[in-house]
Design an enzyme around this catalytic site. Sequence first.
Site, PDB file in Angstrom:
ATOM      1  N   LYS A  44       0.794  -1.225   0.000  1.00 47.79           N
ATOM      2  CA  LYS A  44       0.000   0.000   0.000  1.00 47.79           C
ATOM      3  C   LYS A  44       0.830   1.281   0.000  1.00 47.79           C
ATOM      4  CE  LYS A  44      -3.686  -0.146  -0.331  1.00 47.79           C
ATOM      5  NZ  LYS A  44      -4.847  -0.519  -1.172  1.00 47.79           N
TER       6      LYS A  44
HETATM    7  N1  PMP Z   1      -2.799  -7.319   1.370  1.00 51.95           N
HETATM    8  C1  PMP Z   1      -2.762  -6.470   2.402  1.00 51.95           C
HETATM    9  C2  PMP Z   1      -2.001  -6.867   3.623  1.00 51.95           C
HETATM   10  C3  PMP Z   1      -3.435  -5.237   2.323  1.00 51.95           C
HETATM   11  O1  PMP Z   1      -3.410  -4.386   3.350  1.00 51.95           O
HETATM   12  C4  PMP Z   1      -4.159  -4.927   1.144  1.00 51.95           C
HETATM   13  C5  PMP Z   1      -4.890  -3.613   1.026  1.00 51.95           C
HETATM   14  N2  PMP Z   1      -5.997  -3.451   1.827  1.00 51.95           N
HETATM   15  C6  PMP Z   1      -4.193  -5.856   0.105  1.00 51.95           C
HETATM   16  C7  PMP Z   1      -3.473  -7.044   0.242  1.00 51.95           C
HETATM   17  C8  PMP Z   1      -5.006  -5.644  -1.158  1.00 51.95           C
HETATM   18  O2  PMP Z   1      -4.501  -4.674  -2.028  1.00 51.95           O
HETATM   19  P1  PMP Z   1      -5.470  -3.765  -2.884  1.00 51.95           P
HETATM   20  O3  PMP Z   1      -6.135  -2.800  -1.928  1.00 51.95           O
HETATM   21  O4  PMP Z   1      -4.579  -3.067  -3.853  1.00 51.95           O
HETATM   22  O5  PMP Z   1      -6.496  -4.620  -3.550  1.00 51.95           O
END
Ligand code: PMP
Length: 325
Positions: A44
Amino acid sequence: MQTRAGFAGSVGNTPLIRIHSLSEETGCEILGKAEFMNPGGSVKDRAALWIVREHEKSGALKAGGTVVEGTAGNTGIGLVHVCNARNYKTIIYMPDNQSREKVDILRTLGAEVRVVKTVPYADDMNYQKQAGRYAASIEGGVWANQFDNTANTQAHFESTGPEIWDQTGGRLDAFTCAVGTGGTISGISRFLKSQKYAPEIILADPYGSALFNWVTTGETKMTPGPSITEGIGNSRVTQNLAGAKIDGAVQVPDVDMVKMVYRMLREDGWFFGSSTGINLCAAAQIAKRLGPGHTIVTILCDAGHKYQSTLFNPAFLEARNLATQ
Ligand code: PMP
């Protein structure tokens, strides 16, 4: 001299790591994009940086301003780092079902954290909606809005996607990852699908989410949960996810995810969080379907430290029938 320019200059350009145990087992190359090596510790950081830059470019975010966000944690962590380095304040709304470690980290970093009751998105008191309202109510405030602000997708379209393409020399057969906001899968899939040899894009979903059904049937119908994963799964198709180019989906039960993160720790030496466990299970499933000789890329989203009281707490796992031994 080879240096990086401060915090912002240290985001991205992460290694692509061969996961030995899974590669040997499947006869495929299972490769993980090491997003846990970003300076704020997760995938992120990229979204946070691109969102802050976009608000600066539009003129909405000025010196001394405040960035407000509703986040399960990692976007908040990325935002506080980026905002500290640029002299902005950060206010984070977070649902009360998230790990204690994430709240502690955010406060230590300097964010004002407002932990609010966990209610569905449709409810006016949902943490994301509270964040949006509060940002609009204060002088100099902007709402990061990671779910529907497509600067999030843009981060991965401009950085993660091209990095994966370069690091594999364009030789990858499939890409898979789980979805929270959808920024990662959307940006990467849009970039890879614009190349000459486009890989298959597979969404990896935990249980207790509507996205597996959305991809496979077109209906955003929730599958039975709950899941102990954090930051992934969703009940709706965000603006970021709406732009993704997805060919299929796989579902991964928590019990497999738990086995995978412990296997990584004991066999390969890696300390990963739950979403990475889901991603690696999906990558292994795809490898088995495609057969030996293929290359599958996934995301190593964050490390295990923030999940000490949950995923790495034997009593927590036992209470949920997820103990590995
Ligand atoms: N893995 C973790 C540990 C996250 O914090 C997030 C984001 N909330 C994601 C995966 C998913 O990524 P995205 O928001 O880009 O779909």
